[in-house]
Scaffold this active site. Sequence first.
Site, PDB file in Angstrom:
ATOM      1  N   LYS A 194       6.523  -3.991  -1.392  1.00 37.63           N
ATOM      2  CA  LYS A 194       5.233  -4.114  -2.690  1.00 37.63           C
ATOM      3  C   LYS A 194       4.941  -5.464  -2.428  1.00 37.63           C
ATOM      4  O   LYS A 194       5.554  -6.417  -3.190  1.00 37.63           O
ATOM      5  CB  LYS A 194       5.882  -3.831  -3.846  1.00 37.63           C
ATOM      6  N   SER A 408      -1.141   3.094  -3.819  1.00 41.79           N
ATOM      7  CA  SER A 408      -0.658   2.898  -5.210  1.00 41.79           C
ATOM      8  C   SER A 408      -1.233   3.628  -6.361  1.00 41.79           C
ATOM      9  O   SER A 408      -0.934   4.860  -6.183  1.00 41.79           O
ATOM     10  CB  SER A 408      -1.041   1.256  -5.557  1.00 41.79           C
TER      11      SER A 408
END
Length: 608
Positions: A194, A408
Amino acid sequence: MTFMKTFWAALLAVVVGFIIMSIVGFMFVASLASFMGDDTPVVESGSVLKIDFSNGISDSPSAFPVEFSLLGGVTIDKSNTLLQALTALEKAAVDSNIKGIYIDLSGAGSLSAANLEELRFAVEVFKKSGKFVVSYSDYYSQMGYYFSSVADAVLLNPAGDLDWRGISMSVMFFKGLIDKLGVDVEILRHGSFKSAVEPFMLTSMSDENRLQYTTLANTIWGTILEDVSRSRGIDTDILSGYASELAVRSAGHAFECGLVDALVYRDQADWLVKELAKGTAITDALADMRTLPLDESAKDTKKQKYVSLSDYIAAGISYGKKTSKNKIALIYADGDIVDGGDPDSDVVGTDVAARIARARKDDKTKALVLRVNSPGGSALASELIWREMELTRQVKPVIVSMGGLAASGGYYISCPADIILADRMTLTGSIGVFGLMADISGTLRDNLGVTVDVVRTNPSADMGSMYRSLTDNEREAVMYSIEEVYSTFVGHVAAGRNMTFEQVDDIGQGRVWSGVNALEIGLIDGYGGLKEALALAADRGGIADDFRVWQVVDQADGIAMLMRQLVTVRAGAGRDELGDLLERFRAVKELMTETGVRAMLPYSIEIR
């Protein structure tokens, strides 16, 4: 007496304001009318469809097609949607007035790689009609050449150039600047990949981020090589070698390497198109063109009839049957997913959820297609959309069509679908979440002499303030929220994709995947663009031969459009001055100021 003075002053202000708004409204309508004519383009017999993307291709239709300029005047957004362009190419293949396609690109940077892939495939299908496709350019950008290489004949200006050197992905890091300014950035995340927060904590890519970007670059480059190889008949290893060796250094080199078929000027290209439109075989026309006297094509006064893609669309095309009672709802999720924002550039969670609910409750709607082109954003807004997708899936088929980005939060809202289609160069996945908070108190104190004091009823009443760091207890609370959102995210994906929690977690961790890899690991069901998604939805809905597409968009009325554009003039001026830097600034500002847990794609990825 004071009351009456106030009353009359207020009344006068209202009247004057009404008069001003009426004048502005009249000017708006008058300006709009000057752009809107009654002339519908006519497609003459013997025409050639010209593709140059001069008006742009957008994923979704604009709810606010009018833009005001600080310098005065009104601009009408004349961009075409991807669906319009794809439909036009399909119709042109069976239109007796259209003899072929002429591609004229100096670049195609404004289109995503995935959209170019869809349009390129549509041109390939067009060629099956037996009609010709010719491409000409003074300069081919790399992605422009990728699209143009589908042509039967690729032509280049003798003094032109063709960019062929592989693709790169770059990331801008702000850690050094943050340190110089004395800003303390608090970073909390779940997912080793991430990396949206990496620019604020590192000065270069982490090993995990470099791995995912290397994989992305290689799979996308592989797709480009594969398609160009198939069209040009050159082995992929040879094509990649040309890029590694920088073998294409001039127009002459491009011809010697077999990337183009001839080095000619624009008037010669026009002559070739005119010959092909007469029915001359392409091999014969190319041979004749090579022996043509230098000035022969320039002396030819009979012009070839061209119709631009925009005019061809304006001439009247539609997908499906206009009068059918059966509908496929087409809903767009195009932009950052936000809790509240600009519906013309963002995916506002409540708005998109309401559109999906509207389609679900409409008895004439037999299936739904969600077109996703989003890097993600607010986890809460993503959850609202996910809920409506899940409810709709229970009562009618739901298909997701992924554009350039569906990552995402963009994947979060996609995972409930019955079928997910993506292009090979789509960027998706990035199943991970993060939070980012900045403490600027040190910068204000040390550089400006400004300090901030606060009173609070409880210890964490000002939690999230930019003027102090988090306490250990607050940090623990935020991290708990991040873990909760990640767990929910993974659980949704596991349920939607028929996978275990552990399987999703293994391919999650915030890692971004190309469409090629996404198919291999089960994040998507197959390759395909928007047209394939609509066809699949019609089939699943049992209306394959009798349906129309209902684009569920909220079109603003005149006053709302006017007010919105007056508010956004400043942003437009900034974009003119700063260009790409404005987008970088906006992205950083959004990361630093948005509250709540974020499910967002790492950086803005641009393929060069």
